[in-house]
Design a protein around this motif. Structure first.
Motif, short mmCIF file in Angstrom:
data_model
loop_
_atom_site.label_atom_id
_atom_site.label_comp_id
_atom_site.label_asym_id
_atom_site.label_seq_id
_atom_site.Cartn_x
_atom_site.Cartn_y
_atom_site.Cartn_z
N THR A 82 -15.46 -33.03 36.57
CA THR A 82 -14.96 -34.22 37.63
C THR A 82 -15.67 -34.04 39.01
OG1 THR A 82 -13.37 -32.68 38.62
CG2 THR A 82 -12.71 -34.21 36.78
N VAL A 83 -16.20 -35.38 39.53
CA VAL A 83 -16.80 -35.45 40.70
C VAL A 83 -15.92 -35.30 41.92
CG1 VAL A 83 -18.18 -36.98 42.20
CG2 VAL A 83 -18.45 -37.14 39.58
N THR A 84 -16.35 -34.26 42.83
CA THR A 84 -15.14 -34.04 43.88
C THR A 84 -16.14 -34.53 45.08
OG1 THR A 84 -16.49 -31.95 44.07
CG2 THR A 84 -14.29 -31.97 42.84
N ASP A 85 -15.16 -35.11 46.03
CA ASP A 85 -15.88 -35.59 47.07
C ASP A 85 -15.88 -34.69 47.99
OD1 ASP A 85 -16.63 -37.10 49.16
OD2 ASP A 85 -15.01 -38.51 49.27
N LYS A 86 -16.85 -34.48 48.79
CA LYS A 86 -17.10 -33.08 49.60
C LYS A 86 -16.41 -33.39 51.12
CE LYS A 86 -21.73 -31.98 48.20
NZ LYS A 86 -23.19 -31.77 48.59
N ARG A 87 -16.11 -34.49 51.20
CA ARG A 87 -15.25 -35.05 52.39
C ARG A 87 -14.00 -34.58 52.44
NH1 ARG A 87 -16.73 -41.31 52.74
NH2 ARG A 87 -16.18 -40.90 50.33
N ILE A 88 -13.39 -34.51 51.19
CA ILE A 88 -11.95 -34.12 51.13
C ILE A 88 -11.91 -32.60 51.11
CG2 ILE A 88 -9.86 -34.13 49.46
CD1 ILE A 88 -11.13 -36.81 48.46
N GLY A 89 -11.00 -32.22 51.88
CA GLY A 89 -10.86 -30.72 52.35
C GLY A 89 -9.65 -30.06 51.47
N SER A 90 -9.29 -29.10 51.81
CA SER A 90 -8.41 -28.18 50.95
C SER A 90 -6.85 -28.95 50.88
CB SER A 90 -7.98 -26.91 51.53
OG SER A 90 -7.01 -26.43 51.02
N LYS A 91 -6.23 -28.72 49.95
CA LYS A 91 -5.06 -29.38 49.65
C LYS A 91 -3.88 -28.55 49.99
CE LYS A 91 -6.45 -33.29 47.62
NZ LYS A 91 -6.25 -34.37 48.19
N LYS A 92 -4.04 -27.22 50.41
CA LYS A 92 -3.31 -26.25 50.81
C LYS A 92 -2.36 -26.69 52.04
CE LYS A 92 -2.94 -21.32 52.09
NZ LYS A 92 -3.82 -20.22 52.41
N PRO A 93 -0.99 -26.66 51.91
CA PRO A 93 -0.41 -27.15 53.24
C PRO A 93 -0.66 -26.06 54.56
CG PRO A 93 1.14 -26.02 51.62
CD PRO A 93 -0.28 -26.33 50.92
N VAL A 94 -0.72 -26.75 55.53
CA VAL A 94 -0.91 -25.84 56.71
C VAL A 94 0.42 -25.54 57.36
CG1 VAL A 94 -1.88 -25.73 58.96
CG2 VAL A 94 -3.17 -26.69 56.87
N PRO A 95 0.79 -24.57 57.70
CA PRO A 95 2.23 -24.23 58.27
C PRO A 95 2.23 -24.80 60.04
CG PRO A 95 1.26 -22.25 58.07
CD PRO A 95 0.23 -23.11 57.15
N LEU A 96 3.16 -25.41 60.22
CA LEU A 96 2.99 -26.10 61.71
C LEU A 96 3.72 -25.11 62.51
CD1 LEU A 96 3.70 -29.76 60.83
CD2 LEU A 96 1.45 -28.75 61.34
N VAL A 97 4.79 -24.37 62.04
CA VAL A 97 5.43 -23.42 63.03
C VAL A 97 5.00 -21.81 62.45
CG1 VAL A 97 7.68 -22.56 63.50
CG2 VAL A 97 7.42 -24.98 63.12
N VAL A 98 4.66 -21.03 63.38
CA VAL A 98 4.38 -19.82 62.93
C VAL A 98 5.55 -18.90 62.79
CG1 VAL A 98 3.05 -17.68 63.74
CG2 VAL A 98 2.21 -19.74 64.41
N LYS A 99 5.56 -18.27 61.51
CA LYS A 99 6.92 -17.51 61.33
C LYS A 99 6.60 -15.99 61.91
CE LYS A 99 7.33 -19.66 56.75
NZ LYS A 99 7.52 -19.47 55.33
N ALA A 100 7.76 -15.46 62.25
CA ALA A 100 7.76 -14.19 63.17
C ALA A 100 7.72 -13.38 61.88
CB ALA A 100 8.82 -14.11 63.95
N THR A 101 6.67 -12.47 61.91
CA THR A 101 6.53 -11.43 60.93
C THR A 101 7.28 -10.30 61.20
OG1 THR A 101 4.57 -10.66 61.73
CG2 THR A 101 4.39 -12.26 60.07
N SER A 102 7.73 -9.44 60.17
CA SER A 102 8.56 -8.08 60.65
C SER A 102 7.65 -6.80 60.60
CB SER A 102 9.60 -7.97 59.55
OG SER A 102 8.94 -7.84 58.21
#
Length: 171
Positions: A61-81
């Motif tokens: 399938t032809v992939t358009d180079k202009r389209i980036g990752s489909k991975k969602p970006v978290p808008l709020v940083v989670k506090a890690t333990s």
């Protein structure tokens, strides 16, 4: 008669030069121009999609180079333990090696010299030197090393002279 206004444009002041005849001079062969290096992508390459003919065997399938990752970006940083990586303390094989490393430490020696001179240390330097001195004392106790200052005072011959009373030797 009507009056003529003055103009700011002056006419030709001197004699005009004769026009140069470019074709009368012999032409020199032009030097080959230097080929410029191309930097970056061609203009419009962001909007122009590469359309390369694909081989019949490879049906991808032809992939358009202009389209980036489909991975969602978290808008709020989670506090890690998980705690932040701590600096690992050096582990020594023997207390003698640790004591030698402590006494060879430049910062330790510098701060001890400052203390002996009567300088006032910063809070964090003071806490660090106190911790190092406590560790030094523990290591000396483990190795059976006593402070040399106490031995010098006990063996001081002049200290005994002050303790002698002449009345004790009189009959």
């Amino acid at each position: 008669m009507a009056r003529a206004k003055k103009s700011r444009k002056g006419g030709p002041i001197g004699v005009a030069k004769a026009p140069k005849d470019w074709q009368s001079k012999p032409q020199r062969p032009s030097k080959p121009t230097r080929v410029k290096k191309h930097k970056g992508k061609a203009p419009g390459s962001r909007h122009n999609v590469d359309t390369k003919p694909q081989a019949a065997g490879n049906q991808k399938t032809v992939t358009d180079k202009r389209i980036g990752s489909k991975k969602p970006v978290p808008l709020v940083v989670k506090a890690t333990s998980e705690p932040i990586q701590k600096i690992e303390k050096r582990k020594y094989a023997t207390p003698a090696q640790e004591l030698a490393a402590l006494e060879a430490n430049e910062r330790f020696n510098y701060l001890l010299d400052q203390l002996e001179d009567g300088a006032i240390l910063k809070d964090d330097d003071r806490k660090w030197i106190d911790a190092q001195l406590e560790r030094h004392q523990v290591l000396c106790d483990l190795l059976g090393i006593k402070e040399s200052d106490d031995e010098d005072q006990d063996n001081d011959p002049f200290a005994q002279l002050d303790a002698i009373r002449i009345d004790d030797f009189k009959d």
